[in-house]
Design an enzyme around this catalytic site. Structure first.
Site, PDB file in Angstrom:
ATOM      1  N   SER A 163      24.862 -24.674 -18.821  1.00  0.00           N
ATOM      2  CA  SER A 163      23.857 -23.922 -19.583  1.00  0.00           C
ATOM      3  C   SER A 163      23.519 -22.660 -18.800  1.00  0.00           C
ATOM      4  O   SER A 163      23.693 -22.626 -17.567  1.00  0.00           O
ATOM      5  CB  SER A 163      22.593 -24.770 -19.748  1.00  0.00           C
ATOM      6  OG  SER A 163      21.486 -23.970 -20.117  1.00  0.00           O
ATOM      7  N   TYR A 176      16.084 -30.273 -16.481  1.00  0.00           N
ATOM      8  CA  TYR A 176      17.294 -29.878 -17.216  1.00  0.00           C
ATOM      9  C   TYR A 176      18.006 -28.734 -16.488  1.00  0.00           C
ATOM     10  O   TYR A 176      19.224 -28.760 -16.336  1.00  0.00           O
ATOM     11  CB  TYR A 176      16.889 -29.466 -18.640  1.00  0.00           C
ATOM     12  CG  TYR A 176      18.013 -29.018 -19.533  1.00  0.00           C
ATOM     13  CD1 TYR A 176      18.833 -29.941 -20.181  1.00  0.00           C
ATOM     14  CD2 TYR A 176      18.242 -27.663 -19.774  1.00  0.00           C
ATOM     15  CE1 TYR A 176      19.859 -29.524 -21.024  1.00  0.00           C
ATOM     16  CE2 TYR A 176      19.259 -27.241 -20.614  1.00  0.00           C
ATOM     17  CZ  TYR A 176      20.068 -28.168 -21.245  1.00  0.00           C
ATOM     18  OH  TYR A 176      21.070 -27.761 -22.076  1.00  0.00           O
TER      19      TYR A 176
HETATM   20  N1  LIG Z   1      21.625 -25.850 -27.981  1.00  0.00           N
HETATM   21  C1  LIG Z   1      21.625 -24.992 -26.983  1.00  0.00           C
HETATM   22  O1  LIG Z   1      21.065 -23.888 -27.073  1.00  0.00           O
HETATM   23  C2  LIG Z   1      22.332 -25.353 -25.710  1.00  0.00           C
HETATM   24  C3  LIG Z   1      22.357 -24.388 -24.695  1.00  0.00           C
HETATM   25  C4  LIG Z   1      23.005 -24.697 -23.517  1.00  0.00           C
HETATM   26  C5  LIG Z   1      23.622 -25.908 -23.353  1.00  0.00           C
HETATM   27  N2  LIG Z   1      23.570 -26.828 -24.361  1.00  0.00           N
HETATM   28  C6  LIG Z   1      24.256 -28.106 -24.123  1.00  0.00           C
HETATM   29  O2  LIG Z   1      25.240 -28.302 -25.108  1.00  0.00           O
HETATM   30  C7  LIG Z   1      25.460 -29.695 -25.280  1.00  0.00           C
HETATM   31  C8  LIG Z   1      25.337 -30.061 -26.759  1.00  0.00           C
HETATM   32  O3  LIG Z   1      23.981 -29.843 -27.142  1.00  0.00           O
HETATM   33  P1  LIG Z   1      23.481 -29.625 -28.637  1.00  0.00           P
HETATM   34  O4  LIG Z   1      22.541 -28.466 -28.556  1.00  0.00           O
HETATM   35  O5  LIG Z   1      24.625 -29.568 -29.594  1.00  0.00           O
HETATM   36  O6  LIG Z   1      22.580 -30.894 -28.831  1.00  0.00           O
HETATM   37  P2  LIG Z   1      22.684 -32.120 -29.858  1.00  0.00           P
HETATM   38  O7  LIG Z   1      21.463 -32.918 -29.564  1.00  0.00           O
HETATM   39  O8  LIG Z   1      22.927 -31.633 -31.230  1.00  0.00           O
HETATM   40  O9  LIG Z   1      23.979 -32.880 -29.341  1.00  0.00           O
HETATM   41  C9  LIG Z   1      23.987 -33.743 -28.253  1.00  0.00           C
HETATM   42  C10 LIG Z   1      24.821 -34.934 -28.639  1.00  0.00           C
HETATM   43  O10 LIG Z   1      24.907 -35.818 -27.522  1.00  0.00           O
HETATM   44  C11 LIG Z   1      24.684 -37.144 -27.977  1.00  0.00           C
HETATM   45  N3  LIG Z   1      24.127 -37.947 -26.897  1.00  0.00           N
HETATM   46  C12 LIG Z   1      22.898 -37.846 -26.334  1.00  0.00           C
HETATM   47  N4  LIG Z   1      22.738 -38.794 -25.397  1.00  0.00           N
HETATM   48  C13 LIG Z   1      23.891 -39.487 -25.351  1.00  0.00           C
HETATM   49  C14 LIG Z   1      24.336 -40.595 -24.588  1.00  0.00           C
HETATM   50  N5  LIG Z   1      23.557 -41.166 -23.659  1.00  0.00           N
HETATM   51  N6  LIG Z   1      25.585 -41.065 -24.800  1.00  0.00           N
HETATM   52  C15 LIG Z   1      26.386 -40.518 -25.736  1.00  0.00           C
HETATM   53  N7  LIG Z   1      26.022 -39.458 -26.502  1.00  0.00           N
HETATM   54  C16 LIG Z   1      24.788 -38.965 -26.309  1.00  0.00           C
HETATM   55  C17 LIG Z   1      23.684 -37.000 -29.113  1.00  0.00           C
HETATM   56  O11 LIG Z   1      23.680 -38.122 -29.940  1.00  0.00           O
HETATM   57  C18 LIG Z   1      24.211 -35.741 -29.793  1.00  0.00           C
HETATM   58  O12 LIG Z   1      25.217 -36.066 -30.729  1.00  0.00           O
HETATM   59  C19 LIG Z   1      24.441 -30.395 -24.371  1.00  0.00           C
HETATM   60  O13 LIG Z   1      25.041 -30.706 -23.149  1.00  0.00           O
HETATM   61  C20 LIG Z   1      23.379 -29.349 -24.176  1.00  0.00           C
HETATM   62  O14 LIG Z   1      22.655 -29.559 -23.000  1.00  0.00           O
HETATM   63  C21 LIG Z   1      22.950 -26.593 -25.537  1.00  0.00           C
END
Ligand SMILES: NC(=O)c1ccc[n+]([C@@H]2O[C@H](COP(=O)([O-])OP(=O)(O)OC[C@H]3O[C@@H](n4cnc5c(N)ncnc54)[C@H](O)[C@@H]3O)[C@@H](O)[C@H]2O)c1
Length: 279
Positions: A163, A176
């Site tokens: 991130s 985080y």
């Molecule tokens: N959305 C943003 O702006 C952003 C920015 C930087 C990084 N990220 C990272 O991108 C990745 C995806 O995030 P997102 O925004 O699509 O969120 P999201 O919540 O839509 O997706 C996360 C997924 O991980 C799954 N998950 C959570 N805990 C779990 C576990 N213990 N075991 C298996 N699966 C699990 C959830 O069910 C979900 O499907 C994450 O690592 C997040 O930290 C997101």
């Protein structure tokens, strides 16, 4: 090396593959002809996305596993091997935050005695552990389990999801930010460790994307931006949130076996957020 069809028939595991960004990764890889294993806690949700891919002519399975639970990952590993074959590529996409791992103040103010104020001093160990486990252990454990398939084979790689908060910790978001910094660090460590085996390890650092994880932080019920949402956009030179498919080209570049000399890098896709000093 084939830039065009390098991902065809590769077996790719995407943890968190049915999440907002994860589903984007899954569809982009399936569109390249990769066989995708969508791994998530909710097996039904993962299978629903797999069915969509199959109905579009792709190969996919949904598997239920918790990225922090080794036994469930080993079970998923067996199911993936039986259904799609040995794993070539792992995308560590599962991750997220928890309110108990964040402070509610930006700057410590000894005079502030407001009710419900969550300062650094009151941070809850359970909340901090949850965030570290999900993001860091939830990247390390799947790598231990799935990268075993990559030993002695060519064209294999791992892509971690870090991130922008790993480069510059976000205010309030203490656990985080630190856990994502640990993922960037682990990415470099693993890239060195696996270099002689030819397994490449890189990370993608998204900027701000509107997903279920942060929707209530960034937007109000009527869809207008919260104060934090406005602040983020004012610090993003491109002036908008990312859309999941803004990540596709970087994802495909880093995963394509043709990128055979690219390892140990963390690439931000952030509309200029990290480059902007604000003045
Ligand atoms: N959305 C943003 O702006 C952003 C920015 C930087 C990084 N990220 C990272 O991108 C990745 C995806 O995030 P997102 O925004 O699509 O969120 P999201 O919540 O839509 O997706 C996360 C997924 O991980 C799954 N998950 C959570 N805990 C779990 C576990 N213990 N075991 C298996 N699966 C699990 C959830 O069910 C979900 O499907 C994450 O690592 C997040 O930290 C997101």
């Amino acid at each position: 090396m084939d830039l065009i069809s390098g991902l065809k028939d590769k077996v790719v595991v995407i943890t968190g593959g049915a999440g907002v960004l994860g589903a984007g990764f899954t569809r982009a890889l399936a569109n390249q002809g990769a066989k995708v294993a969508i791994l998530g806690r909710d097996g039904e949700k993962a299978q629903k996305l797999a069915d969509e891919i199959i109905s579009n002519g792709g190969q996919a399975i949904g598997v239920s596993a918790d990225v922090c639970d080794e036994a469930s990952l080993r079970k998923a590993h067996t199911a993936i091997n039986e259904s799609l074959g040995l794993i070539d590529i792992l995308i560590n996409g599962a991750g997220g935050n928890h309110p108990k791992g964040t402070s509610s103040d930006v700057f410590f103010d000894r005079e502030n005695k407001a009710e419900g104020l969550q300062t650094f001093f009151g941070l809850d160990t359970e909340g901090l552990r949850f965030v570290f486990d999900l993001n860091f252990i939830g990247t390390l454990l799947p790598t231990q389990v799935f990268a075993a398939d990559m030993i002695g084979r060519e064209g294999c790689s791992i892509l971690n999801i870090s991130s922008v908060s790993a480069f510059h910790p976000l205010t309030k978001v203490v656990a985080y930010s630190a856990a994502k910094a640990a993922i960037s660090n682990l990415t470099e460590w693993l890239s060195v460790y696996f270099a002689k085996e030819g397994i490449r390890v890189n990370a993608l650092s998204p900027g701000f994307f509107l997903t279920e994880q942060n929707r209530t932080l960034l937007t109000n019920e009527d869809g207008s931006l919260t104060e934090r949402g406005n602040k983020i956009l004012s610090q993003t030179p491109m002036g908008r949130f990312g859309e999941p498919n803004d990540l596709d080209s970087t994802l495909l570049w880093l995963c394509n076996p043709a990128s055979r000399f690219v390892t140990g890098i963390v690439v931000a896709v952030d509309g200029g957020f990290l480059a902007y000093a604000g003045v």
